[in-house]
Every structure is written in C-alpha cells, then in structure tokens.
Scaffold this motif. Sequence first.
Motif, PDB file in Angstrom:
ATOM      1  N   VAL A   1       5.908 -17.538 -17.559  1.00 46.89           N
ATOM      2  CA  VAL A   1       5.360 -16.334 -17.891  1.00 46.89           C
ATOM      3  C   VAL A   1       3.905 -16.315 -17.622  1.00 46.89           C
ATOM      4  CG1 VAL A   1       4.868 -14.891 -19.827  1.00 46.89           C
ATOM      5  CG2 VAL A   1       7.145 -15.539 -19.448  1.00 46.89           C
ATOM      6  N   ALA A   2       3.306 -17.594 -17.968  1.00 47.11           N
ATOM      7  CA  ALA A   2       2.001 -18.041 -17.773  1.00 47.11           C
ATOM      8  C   ALA A   2       1.633 -17.855 -16.265  1.00 47.11           C
ATOM      9  CB  ALA A   2       1.478 -19.279 -18.508  1.00 47.11           C
ATOM     10  N   THR A   3       2.543 -18.042 -15.609  1.00 47.77           N
ATOM     11  CA  THR A   3       2.264 -18.268 -14.021  1.00 47.77           C
ATOM     12  C   THR A   3       2.395 -16.914 -13.534  1.00 47.77           C
ATOM     13  OG1 THR A   3       3.382 -20.458 -13.888  1.00 47.77           O
ATOM     14  CG2 THR A   3       3.081 -19.207 -11.857  1.00 47.77           C
ATOM     15  N   MET A   4       3.178 -16.008 -14.134  1.00 43.68           N
ATOM     16  CA  MET A   4       3.200 -14.436 -13.570  1.00 43.68           C
ATOM     17  C   MET A   4       1.959 -13.859 -14.011  1.00 43.68           C
ATOM     18  SD  MET A   4       6.927 -13.496 -14.434  1.00 43.68           S
ATOM     19  CE  MET A   4       8.213 -14.429 -13.703  1.00 43.68           C
ATOM     20  N   ALA A   5       1.276 -14.579 -15.347  1.00 46.08           N
ATOM     21  CA  ALA A   5       0.117 -13.763 -15.814  1.00 46.08           C
ATOM     22  C   ALA A   5      -1.272 -13.936 -14.926  1.00 46.08           C
ATOM     23  CB  ALA A   5      -0.107 -14.431 -17.303  1.00 46.08           C
ATOM     24  N   ILE A   6      -1.065 -15.220 -14.239  1.00 47.24           N
ATOM     25  CA  ILE A   6      -2.176 -15.608 -13.401  1.00 47.24           C
ATOM     26  C   ILE A   6      -2.408 -14.627 -12.083  1.00 47.24           C
ATOM     27  CG2 ILE A   6      -1.648 -17.530 -12.077  1.00 47.24           C
ATOM     28  CD1 ILE A   6      -3.847 -18.973 -12.836  1.00 47.24           C
ATOM     29  N   ALA A   7      -1.189 -14.123 -11.830  1.00 51.70           N
ATOM     30  CA  ALA A   7      -0.935 -13.172 -10.757  1.00 51.70           C
ATOM     31  C   ALA A   7      -1.877 -12.042 -10.954  1.00 51.70           C
ATOM     32  CB  ALA A   7       0.267 -12.829 -10.397  1.00 51.70           C
ATOM     33  N   VAL A   8      -2.264 -11.653 -12.317  1.00 52.81           N
ATOM     34  CA  VAL A   8      -2.777 -10.395 -12.472  1.00 52.81           C
ATOM     35  C   VAL A   8      -4.322 -10.489 -12.155  1.00 52.81           C
ATOM     36  CG1 VAL A   8      -3.557  -8.761 -14.453  1.00 52.81           C
ATOM     37  CG2 VAL A   8      -1.466  -9.874 -14.242  1.00 52.81           C
ATOM     38  N   PRO A   9      -5.115 -11.484 -12.755  1.00 61.25           N
ATOM     39  CA  PRO A   9      -6.625 -11.650 -12.008  1.00 61.25           C
ATOM     40  C   PRO A   9      -6.710 -11.898 -10.767  1.00 61.25           C
ATOM     41  CG  PRO A   9      -5.904 -13.565 -13.378  1.00 61.25           C
ATOM     42  CD  PRO A   9      -4.903 -12.672 -13.462  1.00 61.25           C
ATOM     43  N   THR A  10      -5.766 -12.477 -10.051  1.00 64.06           N
ATOM     44  CA  THR A  10      -5.653 -12.853  -8.564  1.00 64.06           C
ATOM     45  C   THR A  10      -5.410 -11.244  -7.928  1.00 64.06           C
ATOM     46  OG1 THR A  10      -4.625 -14.713  -9.067  1.00 64.06           O
ATOM     47  CG2 THR A  10      -4.670 -14.271  -6.690  1.00 64.06           C
ATOM     48  N   GLY A  11      -4.475 -10.720  -8.393  1.00 63.84           N
ATOM     49  CA  GLY A  11      -4.358  -9.331  -8.000  1.00 63.84           C
ATOM     50  C   GLY A  11      -5.561  -8.450  -7.937  1.00 63.84           C
ATOM     51  N   VAL A  12      -6.093  -8.472  -9.024  1.00 67.58           N
ATOM     52  CA  VAL A  12      -7.411  -7.708  -9.260  1.00 67.58           C
ATOM     53  C   VAL A  12      -8.600  -7.890  -8.199  1.00 67.58           C
ATOM     54  CG1 VAL A  12      -9.482  -7.683 -10.681  1.00 67.58           C
ATOM     55  CG2 VAL A  12      -7.263  -7.621 -11.719  1.00 67.58           C
ATOM     56  N   LYS A  13      -8.502  -9.283  -7.816  1.00 61.87           N
ATOM     57  CA  LYS A  13      -9.513  -9.949  -6.780  1.00 61.87           C
ATOM     58  C   LYS A  13      -9.090  -8.872  -5.459  1.00 61.87           C
ATOM     59  CE  LYS A  13     -11.485 -13.818  -8.522  1.00 61.87           C
ATOM     60  NZ  LYS A  13     -12.716 -14.345  -7.924  1.00 61.87           N
ATOM     61  N   MET A  14      -7.756  -8.897  -5.119  1.00 61.03           N
ATOM     62  CA  MET A  14      -7.300  -8.184  -3.936  1.00 61.03           C
ATOM     63  C   MET A  14      -7.789  -6.688  -3.874  1.00 61.03           C
ATOM     64  SD  MET A  14      -5.465 -10.603  -2.272  1.00 61.03           S
ATOM     65  CE  MET A  14      -4.902  -9.744  -1.018  1.00 61.03           C
ATOM     66  N   PHE A  15      -7.644  -6.032  -5.077  1.00 61.61           N
ATOM     67  CA  PHE A  15      -7.962  -4.748  -5.335  1.00 61.61           C
ATOM     68  C   PHE A  15      -9.346  -4.579  -5.058  1.00 61.61           C
ATOM     69  CE2 PHE A  15      -4.020  -4.766  -8.373  1.00 61.61           C
ATOM     70  CZ  PHE A  15      -3.067  -4.481  -7.318  1.00 61.61           C
ATOM     71  N   ASN A  16     -10.034  -5.213  -5.760  1.00 63.80           N
ATOM     72  CA  ASN A  16     -11.458  -5.140  -5.548  1.00 63.80           C
ATOM     73  C   ASN A  16     -11.877  -5.331  -4.040  1.00 63.80           C
ATOM     74  OD1 ASN A  16     -12.774  -4.446  -8.258  1.00 63.80           O
ATOM     75  ND2 ASN A  16     -11.393  -6.102  -8.913  1.00 63.80           N
ATOM     76  N   TRP A  17     -11.356  -6.162  -3.487  1.00 65.37           N
ATOM     77  CA  TRP A  17     -11.701  -6.169  -1.852  1.00 65.37           C
ATOM     78  C   TRP A  17     -11.462  -5.302  -1.089  1.00 65.37           C
ATOM     79  CZ3 TRP A  17      -9.206 -11.835  -2.202  1.00 65.37           C
ATOM     80  CH2 TRP A  17     -10.330 -12.749  -2.787  1.00 65.37           C
ATOM     81  N   ILE A  18     -10.307  -4.701  -1.220  1.00 69.05           N
ATOM     82  CA  ILE A  18     -10.028  -3.457  -0.513  1.00 69.05           C
ATOM     83  C   ILE A  18     -10.920  -2.286  -1.203  1.00 69.05           C
ATOM     84  CG2 ILE A  18      -7.914  -1.687  -0.480  1.00 69.05           C
ATOM     85  CD1 ILE A  18      -5.957  -4.072  -0.766  1.00 69.05           C
ATOM     86  N   GLY A  19     -11.195  -2.049  -2.303  1.00 64.74           N
ATOM     87  CA  GLY A  19     -12.244  -1.386  -2.915  1.00 64.74           C
ATOM     88  C   GLY A  19     -13.609  -1.577  -2.308  1.00 64.74           C
ATOM     89  N   THR A  20     -13.994  -2.620  -1.965  1.00 63.02           N
ATOM     90  CA  THR A  20     -15.066  -2.780  -1.191  1.00 63.02           C
ATOM     91  C   THR A  20     -15.212  -2.223   0.173  1.00 63.02           C
ATOM     92  OG1 THR A  20     -15.229  -4.803  -2.497  1.00 63.02           O
ATOM     93  CG2 THR A  20     -16.763  -4.645  -0.683  1.00 63.02           C
ATOM     94  N   LEU A  21     -14.032  -2.336   0.995  1.00 62.68           N
ATOM     95  CA  LEU A  21     -13.997  -1.730   2.292  1.00 62.68           C
ATOM     96  C   LEU A  21     -14.014  -0.325   2.154  1.00 62.68           C
ATOM     97  CD1 LEU A  21     -11.108  -3.859   3.604  1.00 62.68           C
ATOM     98  CD2 LEU A  21     -13.319  -4.179   3.944  1.00 62.68           C
ATOM     99  N   TRP A  22     -13.522   0.256   1.009  1.00 60.13           N
ATOM    100  CA  TRP A  22     -13.189   1.780   0.957  1.00 60.13           C
ATOM    101  C   TRP A  22     -14.682   2.493   0.881  1.00 60.13           C
ATOM    102  CZ3 TRP A  22      -8.519   3.941   1.271  1.00 60.13           C
ATOM    103  CH2 TRP A  22      -8.214   5.377   1.026  1.00 60.13           C
TER     104      TRP A  22
END
Lengths: 660, 441
Positions: free
Chosen positions: A336-357
Amino acid sequence: MAEALAKDHFIGKEHAHGKTFDLFARPTTKTGLVGWLTTVDHKKIGMLYAGFALFFFLVGGFEALLIRTQLMVPNSRFISAQLYNELFTMHGTTMIFLAVMPLNAAFFNLLIPIQVGARDVAFPRLNAFSLWVFVAGAFMLNIGWFIKAGAPDIGWFGYAPLTSKLFTPGLSTDLWVMGLQTLGLSSIVASLNFIVTIINMRAPGLTMMRLPVFCWMALVTSFLLVLAMPAIAIALVEVLFDRHFGTNFFEVSGGGQPILWQHLFWVFGHPEVYILILPPMGYVSEILPTFSRKPLFGYPIVVFSGVAIGFIGFGVWSHHMFTTGMGNVATAAFAVATMAIAVPTGVKMFNWIGTLWGGQIKTRTPMMFALGFIWMFMLGGFSGMMHAAAPADAQQQDSYFVIAHFHYVLIGGATFGLLAAIHYWFPKFFGRLVPEFWGKLSFWIIFTGFNCTFFPMHFLGLNGMPRRTWTYDANMGWNEGNFIATMGAYLLGLGIFTYFAVLIYTFFKGEKCSNDPWDARTLEWSIPSPPPEHNFKAIPTVHARDAWWYEKNHQEEIAKEMAEHMKAEEAHGGIHMPDQSWYPLIAAFGMLIGTFNFIQLHEPVLMFGSQLLSSHLPLALTGLGILLVSCYLWSLEGPGGYHIHLDAQGNATSPRGDHY
Amino acid sequence: MTRTRSGFRNFFRIGSALVGGLLLTLLSGCNLADKINKAFSLSGPQSTIVVAGPVAQNQYDIFMVTVWVTTGIFIVVGAVLAYATIKFKVPDNHSSDSAPPAQGHGNPFVELGLIVASVVLLVIIAIPTLKGIWFTHDVPEAEKGNAMDITATGYQWWFKFEYNTETVQLPTGGEALLSTANELVVPAGVPVRVHLRTIDVIHSFWLPKLAGKVDMIPNRANFLWFKADKPGYFYGQCAEYCGESHAIMRFRVIALSAADYVKWLDNQKHPARTVTAASTAIDAGHARVEFASLTEVGAHSILSGSPEFDADPLAGWKKHQQISSGENAQLIGEGRRLFSAKTCTSCHTTMGHDGGGIVGPSLTHVGSRSTIGAGVLENTPTRMRQWIKDPEYFKPGNKMYHGYGGMQGYVKLNEKGEQVPNIVLNDHEIDALVAYLQSLK
C-alpha cells in the motif's frame, strides 16, 4: 573598532601576512594539470565529475553490450559464467554509483551555486575532497578487472551470505565493500556541502519558494543521501567485520540473519532510486518551462510532491523483498505504501503536462529528450505499479520484467533526463550550440534502440525468464525476445555514440552562441557563456520565481540595482574567491592507499613473485598516515582567498585578482 | 496558420514516438508472422500468463487488473500529452521577441482533482492485491486437511526434495524421509505446501505456471503452496542469484493423477535396483580423460528437452520410468563397482547399494528422472556420458568437479594452489557408470 575588525575579517586582511603552515604552498595556477588537480572552483569540479561519470557511463555501457551479446542466442558460449557474473555486477554498480550519481553531482556542482546566485559552494575544499574520494572509490571498484582477484561477482546488491568468506573468499568482494564505502563517504560529504549551499548561500530575495525546482530536487536528494548512506555504511562495516574479524552479523553458522542485510541494503537502496531520479525530475522541470515559454505549472505542488517522494521513499524499501516471506501484514503495508508513492509521482507528470498546456512549445533537442523522459518514465511508472501489487510481483520479482521496469525508469527516466540536461546546459558551459539535426538524430536512434532493447524484456519476464542468468535453453520461448533486445542494444549503443560524437564535434567546432540561446528563465542564463570564475559581476537580487525571466522584463531596474551592488562589493574589498589546495587530493589518495591495503592486511606483499613484506599493515598505516597528516595540514593552511576587481564593463582587471 | 501545418508534421513525430518503438521492436529481429506470434504468445514452459494452478491464476488475475488500470491511465494521459504537444507546438525558429503565452502558474482545483482520481485508481488495484496476499500465502482453510507437505532445500546448484509424510525403510534398518533431487513428483488436484530451506546461500523457488517465487533464506522458515489443476510436466528455476551456476539451477515438477502417483511413490520407496551379474575386473590401463570442453555439443542446440520429449513432456517423463531393454548386466555391475571406487559414493546416495553421501543429489532412482544436472540436460545415455565426462562444461563451478567442503572432486589443488586432475575416468569406465546409473529406475 569592532566594526573595523569585522570589515578587515570580511575582506580577508588578516590572512595577508598570516602565519600558515605551507608544506605545499596554495597553488595559484588556473590552467594545466596542477590547476585542475588543485581546483576548488565548483564549475571545474563539476566538469571533472562529468568527465569521470561519462567515462564510466561508457564503461558500463560496454559491459551491457557484452551481456547482451552473450544473451543474443540460447546456450551461447561467448563469455564464461564467471565473467558474466562479474559483468552484471559491475554493470549495475558502475551505472548507479559511477555514472548516474556522479553525473547528477556534476550538475549539482555546475548549477546550484549559479542558480542560488552564489560564487561557489559553501565549502570549496570539501567539494574537491568529495570529488577525489569519488575517484578513489571508483578506482577501488574497478581495479579488480586488472588484478588476479577479478572483479566483484556478487551482484550490485551483494546479498549475504554470498558475500561471506565461505562463498567468496577472494579479494574482489572486499574491493566491492570498501569501494562502496568510499563512494558513500564522498556522497555524504558532497551532500552536506550542497545542503549548506542551498540553504545559506541564496542571493537576497531568493526565498525557498522562489528556488528553482532543480535546486529543490537537489536539496531533497542531498537529504536522502545524508540519511540513506549511513544505512549501507553500517551494513558494509558489518560485512567487513564478518569477513575479517569473525563477527556473526550475517554468518549463518554463528546464528546470523542474512535477511537483515536485505533490510539494511534496501533501506538505503530504495531512497537511492529516488536519489537517481529526483535530479532528472529537476532538469525536466527546468527544461519544459523554457521550451514552453511558460512557468512550471503548479510550482508549490511539484516541490511538495518532490519532498513527499523523499519522505515516503524511506517507507517502501521492503517492496524489494516481497518474496522473502515477510508475512502478510508487512507485505500488505509495503504494497500500500508503494502505491501511495505513485500519487506524488503522478502529480509531477500531471504538472509537466500542465506546463506544456497553453505554451509555445519548441521541440529543440533538449525538449525532445525531456518529452521522451515523460513518455518513458510514465511507462516505467506503470510497471512499477504492477510490482506494487505484491502477488503479481511474486511472478515478476527477479525476472526480466523487473529489468524492463527499472531500465524504463533509469534509462527512459534518469538517463533521458541527463541527456536532456547535457544538451540544455552545454551552450552555457562551453559557449557553443549543439547542431540541431544531429542532436535530434541521436535522440531518435537512442529512443528507438532503447525501446527495442527493453520493451521485449517485459514479455521475456512474463514468459518466465529469470534475471542474472548467464545462459538459457532454446526451448523456453525466449529466443526471439532476446535476439530483438540484443539488436536494440546495439542500436542504443550507436545512438549514444552519435550523441557524444556530436558533443565532441561541437566542443571544437560548434556554432558560438549568446548567453541565453534558449530564452530561458533561471539565473545561470544571465551570466556569460562559459561563466567567469566569479560567476556574477554582482550578486543578483531575486524578485520573482523565474528570476532571469523577470530580469529580462525589467532591464532598467535591474541594471541600476546591479551597478549599486558592484560598487558595494568593491567597497568591501572586491569579489572574494577561495584559494586552491593540494590537500583534498592528497587526503583522498591517502584514503585509497589505506583502504586498499587494509582489506588485504594479512596477505604478504608480493612483487615480481618474491615476498616483499609479510603483511600489508605497513602500507595500510602509511595510507592512514597520509590521510591524517593531510587533514591536519589542511586545517592549518588557513582559509586563504583572494579578491577579483572588475572594471566598468564587468571584466576582471587581473586574472589573478589581488592574489597574495 | 503555420501552427496547423507543423501540427500535422508533429503528429507523425509523436505517432512514431508512440508506435514506432513498438513496431520496430516487433519487426527488427524477424519478419515472419509466425515468429512474431511465437515471440509474444507468452506460452513458454515458464509462462506466468498461461498458468495451471489456482495460486498462479490469482497472481495472473491481479496482474491483469494492474494492466487494465494502467492501460486506461496511459490512454487518457498519453492522449492529453500528445494533444498538448501537437496543439501548442511552434516552429523551432519561432522568434523569442514575439509575445509570450499567458504566464499561468497552475490551477489548484485541477491538481487536487487529479490527486483524488489517482487515489481512486490505486484503490482499485489495492483491493485485489490485499486479498491476493492472503490467498497466495498459505493453503486455504477448507483444503488444509488435504494438503501434503514437501521440504525443498536449495544447494549450490540443485534442489533436494523431501516428502515430509512419506518414509522409506532403510536396508540397514531404521527409516528416513523419502528424498529425491531436482524432480518433484506430486499428485494433481492436491494442494502442496513446500517448506523452503537452504544449505548455503539464498536461493528462490520459482515454479511460474503453478506459483510465484518465495526465497530460500538461511535461518528462516519460509514456505509456499501450489496446486496443479491437472497432471502435467512443469518447469521451475532458481530465481535468486546464488553464485557461478545460478543460471543452471533448474528443476521440474511432475503432477500425476492420484493412481499414477501411488504407483510412482511405491517404486520410489524401493532401494536402488540391482542388476545381477558377475563383476569383472576393472581395466585400469586406459588413457586418461582430457578435461577440455566438449565439442560435440552444438552451441545453440536445445539441451534440456529434445523435440520429441518437448512434444509431450509428461509422456516423455513416463517413458523414463520403464526399464530399458538390452541391459548389459556385466557392464552395470562394473559401473556399480566404479561408483564406489571413484568415490562417487562420498557425495551421492544410492540407497541399498554403496552410496551414502548426502551433499550431492540422491541417485537412488536417477534412471527414472527426465533430466540430469539440475534440469540442464535431458536424461539420455549420450547426455549422461557427456555430463560425466565434463560436468564443468555444462555447469561451471559445480561441486562434483571442484570438490566440496574438504572433499575433492574431479580436480584438486596441489600444494602450489594449482588445479590438478583427481578423479580420472576413461571412456569405458564412463560407459559402465552410465549403464549403472541408467539402470537405477
């Protein structure tokens, strides 16, 4: 009176005729061999880090090509089992500790002082010491190839009890243990330096929430290193004691628990993964805004997710151990902790895409690598989530599926980020622009070769091929996948060759460029390319998050401010710069001599077949002596330093300043 | 507008980014459709996709949940990323003097929304994961009474299997657990709990079609369970790096119908089979065997299973249970003597005959196994001859060649620390040993 004293102290007057002990006078030459060996300039140290790291990157890559050649066809006899085991051990160790980590350290050195508006790191001589200790550690790890003992063959993870004297009696394991220990020391020292630099040496107005994201990621990485390295340092000391002094930390016959090595190793080893990937996340967070002409989307949340990754990164280590029979509750908690760390990592992905937008996206070569990073890191993240599902991981653990996963994260992620960064900052540090066509060509070869190599490995893993196997049988359904992977590896090798060939060409013949060829946003682009020794004419005042972008839009205000700062600094005696020193290099040399002889203490010293000494003790003590004496003299040689004075155009009046 | 045109151009670039790598992956090595199909059908003997038991099935189901969730994320995120890259692209020579885009710093609602969405998706994966952790850990309560217990012990580089509830009467009196090596025979449809032990370093027991791996760690009482739905012949392999010949630490599991299993068990409990004949004097005058690597083994040929065997491995295995015709009693008797004379007995057990060693695989019924050398070679007289002649070639670093724990193998170290031959066998002696070992059905 007190004021006058303080001022004298500030301009370093009391050292003018100070009584310092100079066995080696502090060198003043800036060029040539002595200039490089004794340098304390963060840019030169960064270049040296980069040079060594790229050398080992090519060595590690060559090892990988040998591995892939062996696996091209089933039941191959291209290399022996023993050599294969040495190769995969050294490929992993080299790529992690001698290529990606020092390449990140190179960028830390090159960029942090400039991005925070400082003239050097907080402790310049200590910085040189980290570099030379790193070189000593790299030497220890690789010397095995050239001596009778052979290279380490225990895997980069060195699981006990395979590391005990019973199973690997030779010197190679000791070389691995002391090599890693030495590299760990280098990392801790360097990290403390960067932490102090980032926190204490920021220019006026540069609040923490205006700090470039790269510096934030470097700060988090440095804290991870300072906290994670001691874990492996302790574990390595325990192995060393087991091997040489009869302790029983991991000795099965003495009741030792080999499983404890795995916990100690991975409580270092998992943060290590983030140590490798957080700096590339920083580069990408610098490159995407530049080529989108837009600030980073959601800066605070990118920073906080980086910090969150750092924190959670210490709580997921046992997902490397799902198959060790930890018990259901521990397995569930770490899943479960490992899945949790996917959240902040995913957030970075979303923000990079948001930067392109909504930006104006220029797909120049660094941007191509940065976009490649996002795509490939996303795929690596997905297979990471598959590993987090512990029952599925029971099939994937130690199979080629894992190899596919972490190469997507470490090549598609970390290495693509580094290749982007090299292209992006190359004009800054060499003043020349890499040809666009050849840069993009190398990107496409690397991208294709990389996917061709590692995508089939997902299928190989799912089809049951275990990792770290020297050979495989022809009836397992693995022939085609392995052949494609090997062809891909050659293509990847060709891409890497193209990439560096273009860089070398550019270094000599490339088109010269302006100080700010990319229309960038952070402070390093405000200074000349290549940067002068003192970095800034005047310490800048930071008014906004993207400091240089703000300056470009407020030129008059900044020019006035800068003139005032230059005047004030000259009134204080000029630009204060640190002096060079021999002692970091000598101390590191002493450490190398000491450790190399210490691990073979009871062996006789042989030369040309005849016995010279009955043990290595005198040599080990000599090394220790060199280390201690040079540290002592280091502390006696005084802080030194000199001043640079600038003329009205901002050029130094004398290259040596007022050196005394 | 230039943006549209460059957008199209870029569409192709992004398109190749998406599928180019994949297509090249598929096409670069070979262009035959059946080869592609074979490469990615994922139905090999160690497939984790085409499985044969409830534990591996559960692990596969959870894997597929993660595949569907991540594929969904990939489609959505990938589409947005590709769209943004194409839509907002400007030419590389776009002037930096032109007006910059709006300098937006982010949108907290979008970001929080995405965080919530990520958490929901992870919960979808987490629920079957948690259920699966408990299910795959141990035999379900309802079937516990029915389960059989095996102890598997890892050695560098082979597996010993002991049946915890099956004993054999020793010819010398007393009894011992039924023990075999590298080939585990179990009844199909019965849950099997395997207790995992190791004699030296860490190994890992991986039987992909039946169950994911669990490590064999010193001073640690690990176990796993599996159940074969139907009779079959399954491949397994050590999955934790354990030294020089880790790659060649393989094993097999043969699941039999209940009736077949009982018959097999009955035969296993008998001592080693004796072929009666007058012993003949052993000719000691033959030439010594060179320790050079063999040349007759084709570099890329299949070692562990011939095409005929692989066509139906279970039938192939059953064939190995039959006594071969035309046994030469005299040769077998000679082999039996050599087995002692050449000190094979110090490491290997041939129960009822002279072998009593326990550090090597038990050979009491070696003739009835389908593989030798821990799954690396098919058990045919030719292969066994090659194996005995030069084990180092097939399994570098093996203890039979190098010696183990003070016992010397094919080679020993002289006072200078150089390797010199210790056990030497001529071709005739090898033939005799092969005949003897093949007779041990």
